[in-house]
Motif scaffolding. Sequence first.
Motif, PDB file in Angstrom:
ATOM      1  N   ARG A 106      11.828  16.445  -3.141  1.00  0.00           N
ATOM      2  CA  ARG A 106      10.809  15.501  -2.671  1.00  0.00           C
ATOM      3  C   ARG A 106       9.963  14.996  -3.832  1.00  0.00           C
ATOM      4  N   ALA A 109      12.004  12.518  -5.734  1.00  0.00           N
ATOM      5  CA  ALA A 109      12.096  11.234  -5.028  1.00  0.00           C
ATOM      6  C   ALA A 109      10.766  10.488  -5.089  1.00  0.00           C
ATOM      7  N   ASP A 110       9.652  11.229  -4.955  1.00  0.00           N
ATOM      8  CA  ASP A 110       8.335  10.590  -5.056  1.00  0.00           C
ATOM      9  C   ASP A 110       8.110  10.016  -6.448  1.00  0.00           C
ATOM     10  N   ARG A 113      10.160   6.867  -6.728  1.00  0.00           N
ATOM     11  CA  ARG A 113       9.498   5.803  -5.971  1.00  0.00           C
ATOM     12  C   ARG A 113       8.246   5.316  -6.696  1.00  0.00           C
ATOM     13  N   ARG A 349       8.614   6.627   4.563  1.00  0.00           N
ATOM     14  CA  ARG A 349       8.902   7.096   3.202  1.00  0.00           C
ATOM     15  C   ARG A 349      10.399   7.055   2.907  1.00  0.00           C
ATOM     16  N   ARG A 350      11.204   7.473   3.876  1.00  0.00           N
ATOM     17  CA  ARG A 350      12.660   7.424   3.678  1.00  0.00           C
ATOM     18  C   ARG A 350      13.131   5.980   3.525  1.00  0.00           C
ATOM     19  N   ARG A 353      12.225   4.855   0.093  1.00  0.00           N
ATOM     20  CA  ARG A 353      13.080   5.498  -0.913  1.00  0.00           C
ATOM     21  C   ARG A 353      14.465   4.864  -0.927  1.00  0.00           C
ATOM     22  N   ALA A 356      14.494   1.404  -2.602  1.00  0.00           N
ATOM     23  CA  ALA A 356      13.943   1.327  -3.960  1.00  0.00           C
ATOM     24  C   ALA A 356      14.712   0.313  -4.792  1.00  0.00           C
ATOM     25  N   GLN A 361      11.764  -3.373  -0.485  1.00  0.00           N
ATOM     26  CA  GLN A 361      10.861  -2.348  -1.010  1.00  0.00           C
ATOM     27  C   GLN A 361       9.397  -2.705  -0.750  1.00  0.00           C
TER      28      GLN A 361
END
Length: 596
Positions: A106, A109-110, A113, A349-350, A353, A356, A361
């Motif tokens: 996570r 991924a954050d 992003r 959030r998914r 992601r 992106a 986006q």
Amino acid sequence: MPKGRRPHDVVAGVPSGSLVDALVRNLADGLGADVAYCVPMAGDLSVVTSWPEHPPARIDRPDAVRMPVADDGMLVVAGVDRWGSGELALLRETAAWIGVSAGLDRARADRVRAESRAHRLRAEVARARGRLAKVRDLERQRLVQSITATTLRDLDDVRGRLLAVRETADHHAVARELDGVRSALDDLLDRFRTVVRGVYPAMLPDRGPTAALAELAATLPRPVRFGGDLGRRVGWEVESGLYQAVAAVLTVLAGVSSDRPVAVDFQRDNALLVRVTADTAGMTAKELRSALAYDAERLAVLGGMLECAVEDGVGVVTVRVAERIEPAAGPRPDVERSAVYRDVRDLVRRGARDAAGGRAQAAWDAVAERMAAPPRIAVVGAHAAGAVPDRVEGVDVVAVTGPADRGLAERLAGDDPRAGVDAVLCLDPPEAEFPSALRASRHRILLARSGGIAELARALTARAPLIAARRALVSVAGLVAALPPHHPLRFAADRITTEAHDLAELDLLDDIDSTAVLRGSAADAARLLGAHGPDPRTRLGLPAAATDEDVTTAAHHAAARWRTHAEHPATPGRDRRACEILVRTAEGIITRTRAH
């Protein structure tokens, strides 16, 4: 000891991208069982990975062992013949390492992003700086032209007249020339004051853009009439940008002498809005846009807009500037307690992601920003600006002066995730089409015709997580529909919308507030739905000291009451559906109270 390696040995020899899969397989081999790692989604557990890859149905059996993993995950194990200390230790260590791995995923991924968003923001800053540099050059050219081409030319004219006076011997002619010189000097000073006022209007910091524009209008050859109100003061950079844009419009439309006045209407909804209407004297919309081109560019740097239209010789120029330019605050702790809000937030959030670097986006990011913002109330009426306090706890309040008509309803119910409102308080009676236009919007907007801002704010604050979740689901509907048919996000969005009973309760509350649903029983229904608070005792009208048994008994009575009402032959279909929601609410209270 069970078979298989210790989890830390697996972690040491497996790439991070496949670590969770390796840990789940190692646990399955070590216990000789079926293992699945699941995460919550829309009130249920969704399998992330498992071994075997397609676990049998016994993974869902009640006797399966469940071990919590950090951040609401779950390891589900089925088919173990014997549980000893070694098996339990392997399960606990695996759960701990999966939690660490999931947290790292996570965080990774954050970070990706955040880097993508930072890249976009850097590009936006670069474009804004380019536009600002262009506007600066244009403004410099305008000021140089005003000072050199106009002021210096007028000074040359005065100098020439004074030289002529020196060479004149006739006293009467000298007096006439001096009168002409005095008049030329007065015109020169007036023009110079206009130039200085355009650079820095002295009245703007003290009294705001409305008074500064009125001062400017007094110097123009065409009458200007002002109406409406901008409400409370905002930041200097916003007011200055608004003033400069409107001043440019007035200079173009009111700079030529005419008996027909120019109308300037001030409004405020989600931004500062000024609409200038005037006879254009033959100027086309293209010519008007050309005359205001660099003012529109300067306004765009602040995130505003300047639009021009001409119809039947009447020009309308609309200037709009956001009342604040700082970014929205992060998510508030109160909304995080809602399971529906968390599910929708994870969905957004998914989506961000997965998108992106793509065209969608920015749209996903806009939805996420609106979810983090508090509910927004629009106070509509002729005196709305004076009725809005500087700050209301838990909500954003905007004042909108002018009539509550269909056009205003369509603006308030717009699809822009960063704009739009969640509730409207009408201080004056609205037009007939105003309520229907609000109800026809994709976003449900609460319309209040009585009560105060504080009362409406309390109601919205209590429902803030659900309001944010519902608005986000509506906003992402088009984004989800553009995904491939079997994309997991499509299923997740449909599942949240279908199974989230809290959203059905919120929709029914809105129907009770705005229509004639459950006439005669609306107050009791609204209370059970949580209009006065989410606590079960508040919903059932019980005192705070009531026991769990009292709550269960009252919930049984409520379920029976609404079930009986739904089954009555005279109950209309709309009320029957509402009663079914109320029955489910009462039964949910019973289930939660017993589990507690």
